[in-house]
Design a protein around this motif. Structure first.
Motif, PDB file in Angstrom:
ATOM      1  N   LEU A 429       0.823  -1.205   0.000  1.00  0.00           N
ATOM      2  CA  LEU A 429       0.000   0.000   0.000  1.00  0.00           C
ATOM      3  C   LEU A 429       0.860   1.259   0.000  1.00  0.00           C
ATOM      4  CD1 LEU A 429      -2.896  -0.912   2.487  1.00  0.00           C
ATOM      5  CD2 LEU A 429      -3.086  -0.506   0.027  1.00  0.00           C
ATOM      6  N   TRP A 430       1.977   1.215   0.679  1.00  0.00           N
ATOM      7  CA  TRP A 430       2.905   2.347   0.705  1.00  0.00           C
ATOM      8  C   TRP A 430       3.437   2.624  -0.699  1.00  0.00           C
ATOM      9  CZ3 TRP A 430       8.291   2.680  -0.140  1.00  0.00           C
ATOM     10  CH2 TRP A 430       8.912   3.835   0.326  1.00  0.00           C
ATOM     11  N   HIS A 431       3.886   1.563  -1.369  1.00  0.00           N
ATOM     12  CA  HIS A 431       4.391   1.725  -2.735  1.00  0.00           C
ATOM     13  C   HIS A 431       3.285   2.225  -3.664  1.00  0.00           C
ATOM     14  CE1 HIS A 431       8.502   0.265  -2.477  1.00  0.00           C
ATOM     15  NE2 HIS A 431       8.100  -0.753  -1.740  1.00  0.00           N
ATOM     16  N   GLU A 432       2.080   1.698  -3.472  1.00  0.00           N
ATOM     17  CA  GLU A 432       0.969   2.101  -4.332  1.00  0.00           C
ATOM     18  C   GLU A 432       0.632   3.582  -4.127  1.00  0.00           C
ATOM     19  OE1 GLU A 432      -3.637   0.698  -5.257  1.00  0.00           O
ATOM     20  OE2 GLU A 432      -2.379  -0.462  -3.905  1.00  0.00           O
ATOM     21  N   ALA A 433       0.633   4.022  -2.878  1.00  0.00           N
ATOM     22  CA  ALA A 433       0.325   5.425  -2.584  1.00  0.00           C
ATOM     23  C   ALA A 433       1.399   6.351  -3.144  1.00  0.00           C
ATOM     24  CB  ALA A 433       0.171   5.623  -1.078  1.00  0.00           C
ATOM     25  N   ARG A 434       2.645   5.976  -2.992  1.00  0.00           N
ATOM     26  CA  ARG A 434       3.727   6.824  -3.534  1.00  0.00           C
ATOM     27  C   ARG A 434       3.684   6.854  -5.062  1.00  0.00           C
ATOM     28  NH1 ARG A 434       8.558   7.731   0.182  1.00  0.00           N
ATOM     29  NH2 ARG A 434       9.807   7.759  -1.725  1.00  0.00           N
ATOM     30  N   SER A 435       3.296   5.729  -5.653  1.00  0.00           N
ATOM     31  CA  SER A 435       3.168   5.693  -7.112  1.00  0.00           C
ATOM     32  C   SER A 435       2.056   6.616  -7.583  1.00  0.00           C
ATOM     33  CB  SER A 435       2.903   4.258  -7.572  1.00  0.00           C
ATOM     34  OG  SER A 435       2.630   4.204  -8.957  1.00  0.00           O
ATOM     35  N   LEU A 436       0.931   6.598  -6.863  1.00  0.00           N
ATOM     36  CA  LEU A 436      -0.173   7.476  -7.232  1.00  0.00           C
ATOM     37  C   LEU A 436       0.220   8.936  -7.020  1.00  0.00           C
ATOM     38  CD1 LEU A 436      -3.011   8.091  -8.122  1.00  0.00           C
ATOM     39  CD2 LEU A 436      -3.842   7.477  -5.830  1.00  0.00           C
ATOM     40  N   ALA A 437       0.920   9.234  -5.930  1.00  0.00           N
ATOM     41  CA  ALA A 437       1.370  10.611  -5.691  1.00  0.00           C
ATOM     42  C   ALA A 437       2.288  11.084  -6.821  1.00  0.00           C
ATOM     43  CB  ALA A 437       2.091  10.702  -4.350  1.00  0.00           C
ATOM     44  N   ALA A 438       3.175  10.200  -7.277  1.00  0.00           N
ATOM     45  CA  ALA A 438       4.068  10.565  -8.386  1.00  0.00           C
ATOM     46  C   ALA A 438       3.277  10.814  -9.663  1.00  0.00           C
ATOM     47  CB  ALA A 438       5.104   9.463  -8.603  1.00  0.00           C
ATOM     48  N   ALA A 439       2.261   9.969  -9.909  1.00  0.00           N
ATOM     49  CA  ALA A 439       1.436  10.163 -11.107  1.00  0.00           C
ATOM     50  C   ALA A 439       0.671  11.481 -11.029  1.00  0.00           C
ATOM     51  CB  ALA A 439       0.470   8.991 -11.266  1.00  0.00           C
ATOM     52  N   ILE A 440       0.211  11.849  -9.845  1.00  0.00           N
ATOM     53  CA  ILE A 440      -0.499  13.122  -9.676  1.00  0.00           C
ATOM     54  C   ILE A 440       0.443  14.285  -9.956  1.00  0.00           C
ATOM     55  CG2 ILE A 440      -1.617  14.628  -7.982  1.00  0.00           C
ATOM     56  CD1 ILE A 440      -2.758  12.088  -6.679  1.00  0.00           C
TER      57      ILE A 440
END
Length: 752
Positions: A429-440
């Motif tokens: 979940l941490w990796h997924e959240a950071r990935s979404l933040a980067a995409a944003i």
């Protein structure tokens, strides 16, 4: 991949049987006459004294284990009264129960008639519970259990129901005393009652039995369809195909109509409910996000006249569609929570099946007849509820493509899930959240106006805060450099920006702060002063001293009557307030006293920009009230200048006018205004009557107001034309009296 959307629709088409393994709800109860042998009539809501009386006549409830019936308070702690000792009468109660049974029949999708047979009355007191168990057949034709919790005051005691890997938690407590709650579930469902936290829980237990011959109803089993869905959706989730080779999401319109208020998984009807029940566990297993939402298609274009109708109401028909807007909105998660996401656009290639909106043309259009140069036009809106899916591996790209109103709230919800799971750095979940933040960050708007609007809306602030929670300092720093230091900044960002900068190494933080101030001080000097002040709150003197370059950038950019940084035509600098002037001085003092003195001297040298009464006096008062001892030289300089200004005004003579002569510079030399000027200068004349046409009266009244002359104006409407009556007053003197009192108060505060 093969045609994903069609394959998905084909699998769901096989889910024919509606209904679920449980039904729960509430109803307005018409209190029955409830009589228990040995106790008598029971009042509702249940009174504690009657609950104690029931416990005295009840027996410890047993549980079944194979062919045995045992009593073990470690397994089941509750009390029961056999149904034969319970009498329920009242015509309205019979109707209430019949309505509940019908709701249960429909919810469990049972064909044919069923009836409820009273089995037990159960009394739970504080600490009562029942561990997970299954009900045994207690009567011929029994297939399910119905629990009706009567009005009573208690907490806890939630009912947990499990079936084939699915679990629901049902709270049957109701605060409204005229309301009862019920839950029904198939007999083969594992279920438990959690401990009662306080109070007494009174429940009627019914056996639900089939009326007439035939096989017993069974809970729906979608195992085959679920396995096929898991395989299909799992392949979508792990696919390495190019993004344009498969749809970003699947949009599956439902059969039944639902209003905006009805959008909830628990409110789905018939086959829609069956499909959702099948899809929820399959999507989760396959790694896909599932939402229930409304889809809206809005079309507009030009209309054609058909030649029929009356001359004042001609017949029109749709001509050509020129604009379309397809969006998904009013989101709902499988737990029926509602994320605050903005609408998300969708396209025809994401529909499942492709012809799901074949009835779009049947939507009733609204026509507008031709006006001026515009021809006849139409607009029509089509709305359906739909299930929306996308792979979690593509969640970042899908949500980021939907805009900040979709992606940032979704990121916040994801971080909440991560924190609820333990907030472990490095977990999926941490990796997924950071990935979404980067995409944003990558998909952040590019035009300046939209970027600044995102700042004003708090989207930038939220992203900073989320990235800090994810310990993504590099992402924060990159975002500051590319956005905040490039004009996408507002006062709403200050708290989050200062927090981020406080976590960065000193050199990197000071470089970014200077860049943000340099880029924005010409437009938002006050916000920049507030940001600098927040960044000086470190207890480390060396870190505060390192802010000199940022302080110089603020000082150089403060207003001096000339535009330092050219601004677009649509933008103007935001005026400084007294509080912001005080913020700037305080920030300078914490960094370098010399810079603070230079700032004060600059303020005092530009009275046209930094008005003494409107800006510097209230700023001096703020600095005095919140200052330290000894008083810094910069604050002392400002205070003395303000005091000198006050003393000069206090020293002026203050006395009422000796006669009726009044000073006023009338900004007009027409004959009427010349007469007005002569009247104002006359020491013995108090009233001037100006009889004239409305235009001339209005002209003179306007000049009096512009000059702020000491005159009261009324209109005498006797005769024609009307007369403007001008009466001298002492308004200027009264203003000076009020000013003197205020000056003395301010002086006392500044000196004291």
């Amino acid at each position: 991949m093969p045609d994903l959307a069609q394959s998905f629709a084909d699998i769901l088409a096989a889910v024919q049987r509606p209904g679920g393994f449980h039904v729960a709800g509430s109803f307005d109860i018409h209190p029955p006459r409830l009589v228990v042998t040995g106790v008598g009539s029971i009042a509702l809501p249940l009174l504690p004294v009657q609950a104690e009386a029931l416990l005295r006549v009840a027996e410890q409830a047993p549980y079944g284990r194979g062919p045995e019936t045992l009593v073990d308070t470690a397994v089941r702690r509750t009390w029961q009264v056999d149904g034969a000792r319970v009498a329920l009468t009242g015509q309205r109660w019979s109707a209430d129960l019949a309505a509940v049974v019908e709701r249960v029949r429909r919810g469990l999708a049972v064909a044919g008639a069923i009836e409820a047979q009273l089995y037990k009355l159960l009394i739970y007191d504080t600490g009562s519970f029942f561990v997970p168990h299954r009900d045994t057949e207690k009567a011929p034709g029994m297939f399910a259990t119905l629990v009706v919790v009567l009005p009573c005051d208690y907490s806890g005691g939630e009912l947990i129901i499990r079936h084939r890997g699915q679990e629901v938690r049902v709270d049957l407590h109701r605060d409204e005393p005229s309301e009862a709650a019920f839950a029904a579930f198939y007999a083969d469902c594992l279920h438990e009652v959690l401990p009662i936290a306080s109070g007494y829980r009174l429940a009627l237990i019914y056996n639900l039995v089939r009326v007439g011959p035939g096989p017993l109803p069974q809970a729906p089993d979608y195992g085959t369809e679920q396995q096929r869905l898991v395989q299909l959706l799992g392949g979508w989730n792990t696919s390495t195909a190019a993004p344009d080779e498969t749809p970003a999401k699947l949009v599956y319109p439902l059969e039944h109509a639902y209003t905006q208020a009805e959008i909830a998984f628990a409110a789905l009807k018939g086959k829609d409910a069956a499909i959702a029940q099948c899809l929820i566990p399959a999507a989760d297993t396959a790694g896909c996000d599932l939402h229930l939402a409304l889809l809206t298609v809005t079309e507009s274009g030009w209309a054609e006249y058909t030649g029929g109708g009356r001359w004042d109401s001609p017949d029109l028909e749709v001509g050509e569609v020129t604009e379309t807007d397809w969006e998904i909105h009013d989101w709902c998660l499988p737990d029926d929570s509602r994320p605050t996401m903005d609408p998300l656009p969708f396209s025809a290639d994401e529909l499942s099946p492709a012809d799901a909106l074949a009835d779009l043309d049947e939507a009733e259009p609204e026509f507008s007849e031709a006006t001026g140069n515009a021809g006849a036009s139409f607009e029509r809106t089509y709305q359906r509820a739909a299930l929306i899916l996308w792979p979690r591996t593509r969640r970042a790209a899908t949500l980021a493509a939907g805009g900040l109103g979709v992606s940032v709230p979704a990121l916040l919800a994801l971080v909440h899930r991560w924190e609820a799971a333990g907030a472990k750095s490095g977990d999926p979940l941490w990796h997924e959240a950071r990935s979404l933040a980067a995409a944003i960050r990558t998909g952040w708007p590019t035009d300046l106006w939209t970027r600044r609007q995102a700042s004003n809306d708090g989207r930038m602030r939220d992203l900073f805060a989320i990235q800090l929670r994810l310990d993504d300092l590099d992402g924060c720093a990159d975002f500051i450099a590319r956005q905040s230091a490039d004009g996408a900044y507002g006062a709403a960002d200050n708290t989050a920006l200062a927090l981020v900068l406080g976590h960065l190494p000193t050199q990197r933080a000071t470089e970014l702060l200077r860049a943000v101030i340099t880029a924005n001080v010409g437009r938002l000097p006050g916000a920049c002063a507030g940001l600098l002040l927040r960044c000086t709150q470190s207890d480390d003197p060396a870190r505060r001293a390192a802010l000199q370059a940022a302080a110089r950038a603020l000082l150089d950019g403060l207003p001096d009557g000339h535009a330092i940084v050219p601004l677009p035509n649509w933008e103007h600098p935001e005026p400084l307030t007294a509080a912001q002037v005080a913020d700037a001085v305080t920030a300078f003092l914490r960094i370098d006293a010399a810079i603070a003195e230079q700032a004060v001297m600059r303020f005092l040298s530009l009275p046209a920009v930094y008005n003494l009464d409107g800006l510097l006096l209230p700023a001096a008062l703020l600095l005095k009230d919140g200052g330290t001892d000894p008083e810094p030289a910069a604050v002392q300089t400002l205070r003395r200048a303000v005091l000198a200004h006050l003393d000069a005004r206090i020293a002026l003579p203050l006395a009422p006018p000796p006669d009726w002569a009044r000073d006023a510079a009338i900004p007009c030399s027409c004959k009427h205004c010349q007469g007005l000027s002569r009247f104002l200068a006359a020491p013995t004349e108090r009233v001037w009557l100006f009889k004239a046409a409305e235009t001339d009266r209005g002209h003179v009244a306007d000049k009096i107001q512009r000059a702020n002359a000491d005159l009261d104006l009324t209109t005498d409407k006797r005769g024609r034309p009307y007369t403007l009556v001008c009466t001298k007053n002492q308004a200027s003197y009264e203003r000076r009296v009020r000013q003197r009192a205020l000056d003395l108060q301010h002086r006392e505060r500044l000196v004291g």
